[in-house]
Scaffold this motif. Structure first.
Motif, mmCIF file in Angstrom:
data_model
loop_
_atom_site.group_PDB
_atom_site.id
_atom_site.type_symbol
_atom_site.label_atom_id
_atom_site.label_comp_id
_atom_site.label_asym_id
_atom_site.label_seq_id
_atom_site.Cartn_x
_atom_site.Cartn_y
_atom_site.Cartn_z
ATOM 1 N N MET A 20 140.544 73.876 54.513
ATOM 2 C CA MET A 20 140.042 72.468 54.407
ATOM 3 C C MET A 20 139.272 71.972 55.647
ATOM 4 N N ARG A 21 138.543 71.058 55.620
ATOM 5 C CA ARG A 21 137.694 70.826 56.810
ATOM 6 C C ARG A 21 138.803 69.688 58.023
ATOM 7 N N VAL A 22 138.910 70.222 59.167
ATOM 8 C CA VAL A 22 139.780 69.327 60.303
ATOM 9 C C VAL A 22 138.776 69.131 61.300
ATOM 10 N N LEU A 23 138.965 67.725 61.577
ATOM 11 C CA LEU A 23 138.100 67.128 62.871
ATOM 12 C C LEU A 23 139.364 67.321 63.829
ATOM 13 N N LEU A 24 138.779 67.933 65.163
ATOM 14 C CA LEU A 24 139.762 67.963 66.101
ATOM 15 C C LEU A 24 139.277 67.257 67.251
ATOM 16 N N ALA A 25 140.034 66.138 67.837
ATOM 17 C CA ALA A 25 139.680 65.335 68.666
ATOM 18 C C ALA A 25 140.531 65.362 69.939
ATOM 19 N N HIS A 26 140.255 66.017 70.902
ATOM 20 C CA HIS A 26 141.103 66.309 72.096
ATOM 21 C C HIS A 26 140.171 66.395 73.218
ATOM 22 N N ALA A 27 140.831 65.779 74.392
ATOM 23 C CA ALA A 27 139.808 65.408 75.450
ATOM 24 C C ALA A 27 139.831 66.717 76.491
ATOM 25 N N LEU A 28 140.942 67.604 76.215
ATOM 26 C CA LEU A 28 141.251 68.669 77.232
ATOM 27 C C LEU A 28 140.627 70.037 76.311
ATOM 28 N N THR A 29 139.420 70.636 76.878
ATOM 29 C CA THR A 29 138.743 71.681 76.383
ATOM 30 C C THR A 29 139.621 72.894 76.202
ATOM 31 N N PRO A 30 140.509 73.208 77.040
ATOM 32 C CA PRO A 30 141.139 74.469 76.979
ATOM 33 C C PRO A 30 142.303 74.201 75.592
ATOM 34 N N LYS A 31 143.132 73.213 75.764
ATOM 35 C CA LYS A 31 143.920 72.998 74.444
ATOM 36 C C LYS A 31 143.327 72.753 73.199
ATOM 37 N N ARG A 32 142.102 72.230 73.225
ATOM 38 C CA ARG A 32 141.522 71.960 72.058
ATOM 39 C C ARG A 32 140.735 73.343 71.435
ATOM 40 N N ARG A 33 140.355 74.257 72.365
ATOM 41 C CA ARG A 33 140.119 75.397 72.015
ATOM 42 C C ARG A 33 141.360 76.202 71.325
ATOM 43 N N ARG A 34 142.471 76.013 71.992
ATOM 44 C CA ARG A 34 143.548 76.817 71.327
ATOM 45 C C ARG A 34 143.725 76.444 69.790
ATOM 46 N N LEU A 35 143.981 74.905 69.913
ATOM 47 C CA LEU A 35 144.130 74.532 68.272
ATOM 48 C C LEU A 35 143.067 75.123 67.553
ATOM 49 N N THR A 36 141.945 75.127 68.017
ATOM 50 C CA THR A 36 140.931 75.660 67.166
ATOM 51 C C THR A 36 141.008 76.918 66.550
ATOM 52 N N ARG A 37 141.486 77.839 67.496
ATOM 53 C CA ARG A 37 141.519 79.018 67.074
ATOM 54 C C ARG A 37 142.857 79.284 66.129
ATOM 55 N N VAL A 38 143.740 78.486 66.390
ATOM 56 C CA VAL A 38 144.899 78.501 65.400
ATOM 57 C C VAL A 38 144.705 78.108 63.657
ATOM 58 N N LEU A 39 143.734 76.910 63.837
ATOM 59 C CA LEU A 39 143.441 76.343 62.657
ATOM 60 C C LEU A 39 142.480 77.554 62.031
ATOM 61 N N GLU A 40 141.499 78.002 62.571
ATOM 62 C CA GLU A 40 140.488 78.834 62.260
ATOM 63 C C GLU A 40 140.929 80.004 61.613
ATOM 64 N N ALA A 41 142.017 80.661 62.338
ATOM 65 C CA ALA A 41 142.637 82.003 61.918
ATOM 66 C C ALA A 41 143.525 81.915 60.491
ATOM 67 N N SER A 42 143.671 80.725 60.235
ATOM 68 C CA SER A 42 144.489 80.337 58.769
ATOM 69 C C SER A 42 143.500 79.869 57.674
ATOM 70 N N GLY A 43 142.041 79.985 58.226
ATOM 71 C CA GLY A 43 141.053 79.517 57.185
ATOM 72 C C GLY A 43 140.454 78.282 57.116
ATOM 73 N N HIS A 44 140.889 77.485 57.970
ATOM 74 C CA HIS A 44 140.568 75.993 57.832
ATOM 75 C C HIS A 44 139.046 75.949 58.596
ATOM 76 N N SER A 45 138.340 75.119 58.292
ATOM 77 C CA SER A 45 136.985 74.897 58.931
ATOM 78 C C SER A 45 137.159 73.679 60.234
ATOM 79 N N VAL A 46 136.855 74.135 61.399
ATOM 80 C CA VAL A 46 137.304 72.987 62.462
ATOM 81 C C VAL A 46 136.032 72.493 63.186
ATOM 82 N N SER A 47 135.887 71.228 63.578
ATOM 83 C CA SER A 47 134.943 70.606 63.894
ATOM 84 C C SER A 47 135.642 69.984 65.324
ATOM 85 N N GLU A 48 135.072 70.351 66.601
ATOM 86 C CA GLU A 48 135.734 69.729 67.819
ATOM 87 C C GLU A 48 134.780 68.777 68.432
ATOM 88 N N VAL A 49 135.559 67.868 68.992
ATOM 89 C CA VAL A 49 134.952 66.590 69.689
ATOM 90 C C VAL A 49 135.798 66.255 70.944
#
Length: 295
Positions: A1-30
């Motif tokens: 599914m498509r997941v928008l990830l809104a997080h001000a801290l880049t390192p934490k945002r990137r970690r969550l993105t990797r977790v979600l994408e590893a499970s097959g989700h499409s992630v857009s970071e802002v």
């Protein structure tokens, strides 16, 4: 599914993105709420995973937006979230909360659950629309059914009374339809009804309304149409149907009535009387009613 990830801290945002994408989700970071709302509008995510520090008025903005409102919202909160704060957030449109520290498994579980909930909500909306259609549509022709077209008639009479605009109606009956059913069978009869509905609808304006009263009877509502214009429309419908290439050739008798201040049922009664006069006069013709029912 498509997941928008809104997080001000880049390192934490990137970690969550990797977790979600590893499970097959499409992630857009802002990284800020303004960009998050713009991305919701343009990308239509299924779920928005928003950190509280990147929120601001984002939840209300998403839920009040005509395009983005369907996005399911998950909020990542700091420790110490109170029940009152959680309840207020959910009233604003938050679907669920994750409280820091957030584990990878919890993120995946909550995001998946939010996406499934959204799918169920969309299916409920679709089922509601289908049920509404069943209540309002004639199952054979797809036109408004008797209840729906008569409701529309009531609304048009009210509008005509309020604004002083003309209104005419035409009641149509396919000639000798029982003979078609008896000679060719009910399947052919149904095909004739569907074809007739298509021909009639193709020769009306967008603002006109066409419904099936039942059997072989139809009702046409003609707003902003006086008696002479209605006669022209009715004659066109009669001629088009007579010349149409239907399964079995068919003609139609039409009774016209123009609103003159009476109740909807009285207007309908006058059209019915005019239709009866058209059939008595030999069918395949248009007859217009007067206020007192004379044709």
């Amino acid at each position: 599914m498509r997941v928008l990830l809104a997080h001000a801290l880049t390192p934490k945002r990137r970690r969550l993105t990797r977790v979600l994408e590893a499970s097959g989700h499409s992630v857009s970071e802002v990284g800020d709420p303004v960009e998050a709302l713009e991305r919701c509008r343009a990308w239509a995510p299924d779920v928005a995973l928003i950190h509280v520090e990147c929120c601001g008025d984002l939840v209300c903005a998403i839920k009040s937006d005509p395009v983005a409102y369907g996005t399911a919202i998950l909020m990542i909160e700091r420790p110490g979230l109170t029940p009152e704060q959680a309840a207020e957030g959910m009233r604003s449109g938050v679907q669920d909360y994750l409280v820091e520290p957030v584990s990878d498994g919890e993120v995946l579980t909550r995001v998946t659950a939010a996406g499934r909930t959204k799918e169920l909500q969309l299916e409920l909306v679709a089922q509601g629309a289908r049920l509404e259609a069943l209540l309002r549509e004639d199952a054979l022709t797809g036109l408004s059914n008797r209840r729906a077209i008569l409701t529309q008639l009531g609304g048009m009479v009210s509008a005509a009374r309020r604004h002083g605009h003309p209104l005419s109606i035409a009641m149509l009956d396919l000639d000798h339809f029982k003979r078609i059913n008896d000679r060719h069978g009910h399947i052919t009869g149904d095909q004739v009804l569907v074809a007739a509905a298509r021909v009639l609808g193709a020769n009306l304006r967008a603002e006109d309304q066409l419904g099936r009263l039942g059997g072989e009877e139809f009702l046409v509502l003609l707003p902003d149409t006086d008696v002479s214009a209605a006669a022209h429309v009715a004659e066109k419908l009669r001629a088009e149907l007579a010349g149409a290439r239907t399964k079995v050739p068919v003609t139609v008798s039409i009774g016209l009535a123009t609103w003159d201040g009476e109740a909807p049922e009285d207007l309908l009664h006058r059209a019915d009387e005019a239709l009866y006069a058209a059939k008595s006069a030999g069918r395949d013709r248009v007859m217009a009613a007067t206020l007192h029912g004379r044709t």
